[in-house]
Design an enzyme around this catalytic site. Structure first.
Site, mmCIF file in Angstrom:
data_model
loop_
_atom_site.group_PDB
_atom_site.id
_atom_site.type_symbol
_atom_site.label_atom_id
_atom_site.label_comp_id
_atom_site.label_asym_id
_atom_site.label_seq_id
_atom_site.Cartn_x
_atom_site.Cartn_y
_atom_site.Cartn_z
ATOM 1 C CE1 TYR A 1 -5.855 -16.636 -49.503
ATOM 2 C CE2 TYR A 1 -7.950 -16.796 -50.041
ATOM 3 C CZ TYR A 1 -6.818 -16.637 -49.156
ATOM 4 O OH TYR A 1 -7.288 -16.303 -47.762
ATOM 5 C CG ASP B 1 5.591 -15.868 -47.775
ATOM 6 O OD1 ASP B 1 6.692 -16.734 -47.684
ATOM 7 O OD2 ASP B 1 5.511 -14.981 -47.013
ATOM 8 C CG HIS C 1 -2.504 -20.170 -40.956
ATOM 9 N ND1 HIS C 1 -2.413 -18.829 -40.435
ATOM 10 C CD2 HIS C 1 -2.990 -20.952 -40.054
ATOM 11 C CE1 HIS C 1 -2.580 -18.863 -39.241
ATOM 12 N NE2 HIS C 1 -2.840 -20.000 -38.804
ATOM 13 C CB THR D 1 3.472 -13.916 -35.476
ATOM 14 O OG1 THR D 1 2.351 -14.219 -35.151
ATOM 15 C CG2 THR D 1 4.443 -14.710 -34.603
HETATM 16 N N1 APR Z 1 9.949 -7.281 -39.166
HETATM 17 C C1 APR Z 1 9.486 -8.246 -38.110
HETATM 18 N N2 APR Z 1 7.947 -7.842 -37.593
HETATM 19 C C2 APR Z 1 7.353 -7.098 -38.261
HETATM 20 C C3 APR Z 1 7.812 -6.368 -39.309
HETATM 21 C C4 APR Z 1 9.112 -6.550 -39.895
HETATM 22 N N3 APR Z 1 9.715 -5.715 -40.753
HETATM 23 N N4 APR Z 1 6.732 -5.393 -39.787
HETATM 24 C C5 APR Z 1 5.812 -5.730 -39.078
HETATM 25 N N5 APR Z 1 6.145 -6.794 -38.171
HETATM 26 C C6 APR Z 1 5.287 -7.446 -37.126
HETATM 27 C C7 APR Z 1 4.104 -6.703 -36.522
HETATM 28 O O1 APR Z 1 4.650 -5.789 -35.455
HETATM 29 C C8 APR Z 1 3.270 -7.811 -35.785
HETATM 30 O O2 APR Z 1 3.486 -8.056 -34.686
HETATM 31 O O3 APR Z 1 4.755 -8.698 -37.602
HETATM 32 C C9 APR Z 1 3.613 -8.891 -37.116
HETATM 33 C C10 APR Z 1 2.390 -8.919 -37.832
HETATM 34 O O4 APR Z 1 1.187 -9.414 -37.250
HETATM 35 P P1 APR Z 1 -0.125 -10.112 -37.936
HETATM 36 O O5 APR Z 1 -0.266 -9.046 -39.313
HETATM 37 O O6 APR Z 1 -1.121 -10.095 -37.192
HETATM 38 O O7 APR Z 1 0.436 -11.357 -38.903
HETATM 39 P P2 APR Z 1 0.310 -12.724 -38.369
HETATM 40 O O8 APR Z 1 0.781 -12.792 -36.928
HETATM 41 O O9 APR Z 1 1.226 -13.480 -39.297
HETATM 42 O O10 APR Z 1 -1.198 -13.172 -38.536
HETATM 43 C C11 APR Z 1 -1.473 -14.555 -38.351
HETATM 44 O O11 APR Z 1 -3.725 -14.133 -39.324
HETATM 45 O O12 APR Z 1 -5.417 -13.331 -40.979
HETATM 46 C C12 APR Z 1 -4.420 -14.414 -40.514
HETATM 47 O O13 APR Z 1 -3.860 -16.398 -41.686
HETATM 48 C C13 APR Z 1 -3.457 -15.034 -41.426
HETATM 49 O O14 APR Z 1 -1.529 -16.456 -40.913
HETATM 50 C C14 APR Z 1 -2.173 -15.284 -40.715
HETATM 51 C C15 APR Z 1 -2.549 -14.886 -39.269
#
Ligand code: APR
Length: 228
Positions: A54, A90, A105, A172
């Protein structure tokens, strides 16, 4: 009265600022063992490793800027009553001017005492060390909700989603519960927009899908006839 709009954001909204997502091919969980650095068990097993992880994220955050997607989300406040419910730790929504933000989170710029309840302190982009103590004598830890912990703000978030006329799901993968279940609280007639370059599978509702990166997708949404 302004319509109520909820933005449900995830790592993808910050990807174009240079912060890696978690589950894409270059994502953080490719390079780290999620259970070692982001679970309550990991914290008990190796707190130095967790704090170091972190500290690195915080240092990186000091060196990135909000992108146009964050900025356009902040501008939505001119037209709607907006709440941003983010899974991101962030502070890029804050730095681009959004005023109502729920961090499901936790927040990277904060630390708290080990029981997560008594003492929460903003340390900005500074690092801290294992053994640093809160004023109440407990160990300081990152103010992050880890796997294996409850999500204290989920009920408040669900109530806000339940009142929304418009919901924008952006960046997400909806892999992580309970955040991923928030859409089930939406009104039957809420308009739901999903902005993501990849298909987001778990959505069972009728949605308007914009298959674009966050910056392009937000611009497209705002220029859609009748949206504003
Ligand atoms: N613009 C929009 N979406 C995007 C981009 C972009 N430039 N690049 C990637 N993505 C999309 C991906 O296609 C995916 O669907 O963002 C999503 C990211 O998914 P994850 O990596 O799973 O992130 P997130 O959904 O925020 O994860 C949820 O998981 O590990 C934990 O606590 C952590 O808050 C996090 C939680």
């Amino acid at each position: 009265m302004k319509k109520k709009l909820v933005v449900l954001s995830g790592a993808g909204v910050s990807a174009e600022s240079g912060i890696s997502t978690f589950r894409d091919s270059d994502g953080l969980w490719e390079n780290y063992n999620v259970m070692e650095v982001a679970s309550i068990e990991g914290w008990y097993q190796n707190p130095e490793l967790v704090i170091d992880f972190y500290n690195q994220r915080r240092t990186q955050l000091a060196n990135v800027e909000p992108n146009d997607a964050h900025k356009l989300i902040a501008e939505l406040e001119q037209y709607f009553d907006v709440t941003v419910i983010t899974q991101n730790v962030d502070d890029l929504h804050e730095r681009s001017g959004s005023t109502q933000i729920i961090h499901l989170h936790g927040e990277l710029t904060k630390v708290c005492s080990d029981d997560r309840k008594k003492h929460v302190e903003d340390i900005g982009y500074e690092t801290f060390a294992f053994g640093d103590l809160a004023p109440d004598g407990q160990l300081l830890r990152p103010f992050i909700v880890w796997f294996g912990e409850d999500v204290p703000l989920i009920h408040q978030a669900a109530e806000i989603v339940a009142q929304a006329d418009i919901i924008i799901v952006i960046g997400t993968s909806l892999n992580v519960y309970p955040a991923a279940g928030l859409l089930y609280s939406a009104k039957r007639d809420a308009q739901i927009y999903v902005i993501d370059p990849k298909e987001v599978q778990p959505i069972s509702r009728q949605v308007h899908f914009i298959k674009e990166k966050a910056t392009v997708g937000m611009k497209q949404l705002l220029s859609e006839p009748g949206f504003l």
